[in-house]
Design a protein around this motif. Sequence first.
Motif, PDB file in Angstrom:
ATOM      1  N   ALA A  91       4.671  -0.217   7.912  1.00  0.00           N
ATOM      2  CA  ALA A  91       3.277   0.126   7.618  1.00  0.00           C
ATOM      3  C   ALA A  91       3.193   1.306   6.648  1.00  0.00           C
ATOM      4  CB  ALA A  91       2.544   0.444   8.920  1.00  0.00           C
ATOM      5  N   GLU A  92       4.041   2.304   6.864  1.00  0.00           N
ATOM      6  CA  GLU A  92       4.021   3.464   5.958  1.00  0.00           C
ATOM      7  C   GLU A  92       4.381   3.045   4.538  1.00  0.00           C
ATOM      8  OE1 GLU A  92       5.309   6.959   9.189  1.00  0.00           O
ATOM      9  OE2 GLU A  92       6.789   6.214   7.742  1.00  0.00           O
ATOM     10  N   SER A  93       5.395   2.212   4.424  1.00  0.00           N
ATOM     11  CA  SER A  93       5.827   1.759   3.090  1.00  0.00           C
ATOM     12  C   SER A  93       4.732   0.937   2.431  1.00  0.00           C
ATOM     13  CB  SER A  93       7.094   0.899   3.191  1.00  0.00           C
ATOM     14  OG  SER A  93       8.054   1.535   3.995  1.00  0.00           O
ATOM     15  N   TYR A  94       4.096   0.117   3.233  1.00  0.00           N
ATOM     16  CA  TYR A  94       3.007  -0.731   2.726  1.00  0.00           C
ATOM     17  C   TYR A  94       1.837   0.130   2.257  1.00  0.00           C
ATOM     18  CZ  TYR A  94      -0.857  -4.111   2.854  1.00  0.00           C
ATOM     19  OH  TYR A  94      -1.960  -4.870   2.546  1.00  0.00           O
ATOM     20  N   ASN A  95       1.476   1.120   3.070  1.00  0.00           N
ATOM     21  CA  ASN A  95       0.332   1.967   2.717  1.00  0.00           C
ATOM     22  C   ASN A  95       0.556   2.741   1.423  1.00  0.00           C
ATOM     23  OD1 ASN A  95      -1.094   1.108   4.926  1.00  0.00           O
ATOM     24  ND2 ASN A  95      -0.405   2.795   6.243  1.00  0.00           N
ATOM     25  N   GLU A  96       1.824   3.045   1.148  1.00  0.00           N
ATOM     26  CA  GLU A  96       2.137   3.803  -0.069  1.00  0.00           C
ATOM     27  C   GLU A  96       2.273   2.911  -1.297  1.00  0.00           C
ATOM     28  OE1 GLU A  96       5.696   6.149   0.556  1.00  0.00           O
ATOM     29  OE2 GLU A  96       4.884   6.946   2.428  1.00  0.00           O
TER      30      GLU A  96
END
Length: 218
Positions: free
Chosen positions: A143-148
Amino acid sequence: MAGSVASDDQKFCLTEVLDTFKLCLSENKEVYLEQYVAGWRGLVKFLNSLGSVFGFISKDAVNKIQVLVNYLNGENGSQYITVQSMVKYELDNELVDLTKRGSHPDSGCRTLLRLHRALRWLELFLERLRTSTEESKTSVMCAESYNESLALHHPWVVRKAAGMAFLVLPGRPAFFEVMNVGPPEQVVAMLGEALPLISEVYQITEELYAQHLLLDLP
Ligand SMILES: CCCCCCCCCCCCC/C=C/[C@@H](O)[C@H](COP(=O)(O)O)NC(=O)CCCCCCCCCCCCCCC
């Protein structure tokens, strides 16, 4: 290894997939489209092996892969050998919708841009996996990678669906298992080797697209 080429359906090994991205770069640092697409095919296979919840994601990726394969196999296939030649050919011949989707809604340039943005997600996610600990959660790293990365280009409803899919990702041990690379130390080593190449492919494409003002293609 001959055996690994012979059967397409044998147990998945992520090392081979990530190796495909190594083959993407030509001597003068151009990106071969055929290898790029092959890399994505392998990743999609991996995604499919994680379960049908990810079907809507892999379906979109498969569609985009197919668009590019059709160009590669089409009558102007020789213009699509590298991403650089594709960009030049499509721009020179006005085959790209630059501001609004119109007569060329599925240009190679805009289609590849979507995968290119996803490659950034992959780079961020693999880096998190590489430096993760036993307590790390794949869903959070994803999720963090996606959000960035990708999320910045997705509408709310897609972000919502993606966020829900991430929640059912297998935990780190099971995830490593499916990667089928070996014990965690080996996964870390493999990722350490693969990441600089993925990063380089991403960077080269990013600069090419920036140079031609293609980073916001509709
Ligand atoms: C391991 C978990 C994998 C999670 C995948 C994270 C990516 C989430 C992407 C969510 C995309 C949802 C589908 C919809 C996409 C489209 O709207 C959107 C825009 O297209 P359009 O302009 O033509 O309308 N498409 C895209 O942005 C392209 C998405 C391509 C996603 C490819 C994802 C492949 C994932 C491969 C996983 C491999 C993991 C390996 C790690 C060890």
